[in-house]
Design a protein around this motif. Structure first.
Motif, PDB file in Angstrom:
ATOM      1  N   UNK A  96      23.739 -19.636 -62.657  1.00 38.67           N
ATOM      2  CA  UNK A  96      24.762 -19.373 -61.984  1.00 38.67           C
ATOM      3  C   UNK A  96      24.180 -19.897 -60.381  1.00 38.67           C
ATOM      4  N   UNK A  97      23.157 -20.411 -60.440  1.00 41.26           N
ATOM      5  CA  UNK A  97      22.460 -20.993 -58.937  1.00 41.26           C
ATOM      6  C   UNK A  97      22.992 -22.214 -58.675  1.00 41.26           C
ATOM      7  N   UNK A  98      23.549 -22.969 -59.618  1.00 43.12           N
ATOM      8  CA  UNK A  98      23.691 -24.387 -59.214  1.00 43.12           C
ATOM      9  C   UNK A  98      22.723 -25.527 -59.430  1.00 43.12           C
ATOM     10  N   UNK A  99      21.420 -24.963 -59.822  1.00 42.59           N
ATOM     11  CA  UNK A  99      20.478 -25.780 -60.075  1.00 42.59           C
ATOM     12  C   UNK A  99      20.515 -26.199 -61.470  1.00 42.59           C
ATOM     13  N   UNK A 100      20.087 -27.310 -61.659  1.00 38.14           N
ATOM     14  CA  UNK A 100      20.353 -28.015 -62.973  1.00 38.14           C
ATOM     15  C   UNK A 100      19.138 -28.035 -63.884  1.00 38.14           C
ATOM     16  N   UNK A 113      14.336 -30.607 -59.147  1.00 40.13           N
ATOM     17  CA  UNK A 113      14.974 -29.742 -59.776  1.00 40.13           C
ATOM     18  C   UNK A 113      13.971 -28.852 -60.197  1.00 40.13           C
ATOM     19  N   UNK A 165      25.890 -20.705 -69.797  1.00 47.18           N
ATOM     20  CA  UNK A 165      27.068 -21.354 -68.772  1.00 47.18           C
ATOM     21  C   UNK A 165      27.159 -20.304 -67.455  1.00 47.18           C
ATOM     22  N   UNK A 166      27.885 -20.683 -66.447  1.00 48.03           N
ATOM     23  CA  UNK A 166      27.646 -19.874 -65.374  1.00 48.03           C
ATOM     24  C   UNK A 166      28.390 -18.574 -65.764  1.00 48.03           C
ATOM     25  N   UNK A 167      29.135 -18.450 -66.909  1.00 47.76           N
ATOM     26  CA  UNK A 167      29.887 -16.989 -67.068  1.00 47.76           C
ATOM     27  C   UNK A 167      29.552 -16.550 -68.328  1.00 47.76           C
ATOM     28  N   UNK A 168      28.512 -17.004 -68.944  1.00 52.07           N
ATOM     29  CA  UNK A 168      28.127 -16.326 -70.163  1.00 52.07           C
ATOM     30  C   UNK A 168      26.920 -17.030 -70.806  1.00 52.07           C
ATOM     31  N   UNK A 224      11.024 -22.078 -58.014  1.00 56.71           N
ATOM     32  CA  UNK A 224      10.952 -21.219 -56.642  1.00 56.71           C
ATOM     33  C   UNK A 224      11.735 -19.991 -57.328  1.00 56.71           C
ATOM     34  N   UNK A 282      12.796 -26.565 -57.498  1.00 56.34           N
ATOM     35  CA  UNK A 282      13.774 -25.450 -57.129  1.00 56.34           C
ATOM     36  C   UNK A 282      13.906 -24.515 -58.200  1.00 56.34           C
ATOM     37  N   UNK A 315      20.451 -16.240 -66.368  1.00 50.51           N
ATOM     38  CA  UNK A 315      21.767 -16.043 -65.795  1.00 50.51           C
ATOM     39  C   UNK A 315      21.595 -16.478 -64.239  1.00 50.51           C
TER      40      UNK A 315
END
Lengths: 521, 521
Positions: free
Chosen positions: B296-300, B349, B435-438, B355, B352, B292
């Motif tokens: 939700x980090x914006x990392x790809x 990527x 996904x960001x939300x689930x 980390x 990041x 999660x």
């Protein structure tokens, strides 16, 4: 909002003297158009409906007075404003009904069906495609269903990073409520100051930070819709394979299938850092190639926009820039690139995009143009009022297509507008929403008004819409269909597509009371 | 494919001896189930239809022989295989018709309507939800519309980065044709070796690299659909606000609304670099929190998956690992993180994400588990055959929900499966689509077969589906509805949602010849 103007009168300001002189040099002497007083017809809605509405939402929330009705008349397209300025408020609703809950919406719809009253869902009133001008003939009355009381932030789920909002919540209030949780939706269309959550969903709105946050329809994970024949609740998961994604049938339904009473959106942390910076390109073609390269690179920007040569020279978003003194006027074409997020991530992304744009031959012109854009990003509608005051016709129109069609689409639409405005005119364009496979084109026109400026615009717009359809591009990237674009919807989705919309409409709203004449041909 | 087994017999292999011993230790002595010969009923389809089909597609492409019909019988769920192994091919089509063009599809549909023949569109035949087992009662016959001849790469647009493909093109051939242009779709579901482009679109498929490439429905920008009442063409632009997005009504329509005859998808450059690596987490809860955090980090990432404790210990994707000798067995929970793209971007990527995962307490376990996953990623169906041969019931089931519901959903489904399999059983689970939300949850069960293994599975599956519905999660993240999930569709989209599907079906296919009994309740 005032029916004749955009937004808060206190935020309006006449053009600076220098800008006014430039406008007169281009368009000829100012010809202020007097505003004519507008009288509304007496409300014509059955007493039985009014009584049922009283029972549904309470006496205080069924309003038949002229002031309330005037404020719910049409939207904010230039023809809307011009007709209101000319004293024509013929599309005023007979009554304004303000439900406070989903169940009250359901009750009002029941009453509307029973008494055959047309219902126009109303959020922020910022529509620019005639979506609030439903057909009234054949109905016993026309009612504006004002959702302003459905204005709660219902729930925040910080684990799933979602927020459930009611449709009448205006965007600034939504952002303020979410900011209390450290969150943002990240949806900032030009109409941001007045637009509502329900309107964003009903019209598939797209904001200025769509490169980073996505279109509004990409943010919605769940939705509740009150229809005249039952309530639709969708959204079990971010995405699924449980048949067609019916959420995407609700998004863009423009009040013709039902009334959206709750929207759950993906939210993000309020960004730690925001940076917007300018890049200069020798030509729109080279700038477009650069925008495409960024969009297809896998690099992430939050904002990515590019003005053509004319728009770069005459930055209508910034009145100070019109007389040439502003920092954002430029030779060639101005691109604004924005990054939002944690500072490390922003720094990395910015460095990578800077490398790419430098390799492509772009010239970095610093943060001033970015700041000017940010400062002016919601100002264009106020400026339009100032120019309308001087007898200058200002209006916008947008489309989108795949990258390989952008050059031809740009030429075709620009040509159509220039040819059919019949007066000295400026046609400006920018790319403001980018995808891996294509982008939007947003045109702004400024022309000396002819004797009938509404028809003057419509002649040009019809030619532009025909050109868009001939190019196989979309009739609207983010302004929706409303009544204005409806004649071209069949060109977009074909006769079979139109039949699908009619079938869904007939199933959900068999009496046809919801926004008649809007969206569905 | 053979109706009794998955894929190429040459790619099948019996279990290694060690694995077989472990299986017997867990599930008891192997009880090989003999395969019974299956006789097909004589084809029952009106001569007039056969003649019309001849006229439409040519004599060579209307096939009534047993072998051809046998190969188009049902899909590849475990009940499908078990029933075929038991000699039951009662769902065999009466005829197989193979159109070569869109117009030929249209002509076959006309003939089907005229003679009231049910039509089952057939792509790769890999369906696991009964989507190929249409209802035949009430029809004069049932025909498999095999799209294998619609197998062209129609067009590549390297500027827009799109490719137009015909529906019968299998995924490996599509990737091979695109590789000639240096491009990839990036869609790799477990069924990759046999699945077709049309099937991906019709079922809203999601591939193992969905974190990076997106779901198939997110890749589709245009689509052509032949319906019994006209052709639907959609896709003027990457995204738009021209009413509801009807593409999303076609995607997931499972052949019940029309036959997809062309799909335009977003493509990407073939990645320069691919890296898949393993991370170990103390528990599934901690691993899920980490997944999660990445989402939700914006990392790809391109691939992001996490096995629960049981699946990490018993890696069914890799037969060599079953006996404990494989590199991917692990204490705790194994996560696989993959990156694809240009080497610079991948390096950035990866650094990041490394980390972030290190900060969260993950233990990097190197590239071996990533390689093992890559090696075994399409092997599970072959392994299933080997286990079925030993009398072990193996089947999968998947769902998705928002992050805040994942823990309860996991416990509820796992509990339902364990309780209702009625035999020594293993229930494994992984998160493979984020996904960001689930995220999705994908369960694999292995149990000693009871006397009636089809009913054994169905008892467990019904309990799991009820649990999913009770949790408000989706009934399918990427396997679609078919006939198997249809009883739960109303729990997902409500009665109003079901009415919408019926209305669209009635409009496009009023005679109801398309995949009757599939998808639409």
């Amino acid at each position: 909002m005032h029916p004749l103007r955009w937004g808060d009168p206190a935020a309006a300001s006449p053009l600076p003297e220098g800008a006014r002189a430039l406008v007169e040099a281009v368009f000829g002497p100012a010809e202020p158009h007097a505003e004519r007083p507008s009288a509304l017809a007496a409300p014509s809605v059955p007493d039985e409906f009014v009584q049922a509405a009283h029972a549904a939402v309470g006496h205080d929330h069924v309003l038949l007075d002229d002031d309330t009705r005037r404020l719910r008349t049409r939207g904010k397209s230039t023809p809307d404003l011009l007709r209101a300025r000319a004293g024509d408020l013929a599309d005023a609703p007979d009554a304004v009904v303000r439900p406070g809950t989903h169940d009250e919406v359901v009750a009002v719809l029941e009453a509307a069906v029973e008494h055959h009253v047309a219902v126009v869902p109303f959020g922020g009133g910022t529509c620019v495609t005639g979506g609030l001008a439903a057909r009234r003939d054949g109905y016993s009355g026309l009612v504006s269903l004002d959702l302003a009381r459905l204005d709660r932030l219902v729930e925040v789920d910080p684990v799933s990073m979602t927020a459930t909002l009611e449709p009448g919540l205006r965007a600034p209030e939504a952002e303020e409520l979410l900011a209390g949780h450290g969150l943002t939706i990240g949806h900032f269309p030009q109409s941001f100051e007045y637009a509502s959550i329900g309107g964003f969903a009903a019209t598939r709105s797209s904001g200025q930070a769509s490169a980073g946050y996505g279109r509004f329809d990409a943010m919605v994970v769940a939705v509740t819709v009150a229809t005249p024949t039952g309530t639709l609740q969708l959204g079990t998961s971010p995405a699924n394979a449980a048949g067609p994604d019916l959420r995407q049938l609700v998004l863009g339904s423009e009040g013709a299938f039902g009334v959206i009473t709750s929207v759950t959106v993906r939210v993000r942390k309020v960004p730690e850092v925001k940076v917007y910076e300018g890049w200069r390109w020798p030509s729109f073609a080279e700038g477009t190639a650069a925008v495409r390269a960024v969009a297809q690179s896998g690099l992430q920007t939050t904002v990515l926009r590019l003005s053509d040569e004319t728009e770069s020279a005459v930055n209508l978003a910034d009145p100070d820039a019109i007389n040439g003194s502003g920092g954002s006027s430029t030779d060639g074409c101005l691109m604004v690139v924005g990054f939002e997020g944690d500072s490390d991530l922003v720094a990395e992304r910015r460095a990578a995009v800077t490398r790419l744009l430098t390799d492509l031959g772009g010239e970095a012109v610093g943060e001033d143009p970015g700041r000017a854009w940010e400062h002016g990003r919601f100002r264009a509608p106020y400026l339009r009022d100032s120019l309308l005051d001087l007898g200058v016709l200002v209006e916008t129109l947008e489309t989108a297509t795949f990258w390989s069609g952008v050059e031809n689409l740009y030429a075709a639409v620009k040509g159509a507008l220039e040819t059919h405005l019949d007066q000295p005119a400026l046609v400006l364009c920018h790319v403001s929403h980018v995808y891996e496979t294509g982008c939007s084109l947003y045109f702004t026109v400024a022309a000396k008004q002819s004797a009938d400026p509404v028809e003057q615009w419509w002649r040009a717009k019809r030619a532009a819409m025909d050109a868009i359809a001939a190019q196989g591009a979309t009739i609207s990237h983010h302004h929706a269909v409303g009544t204005d674009h409806r004649p071209w919807l069949e060109a977009e989705i074909g006769t079979v597509g139109v039949r699908i919309l009619r079938a869904v409409k007939a199933e959900l709203d068999p009496a046809g009371v919801l926004n008649p004449g809007v969206l569905v041909p």
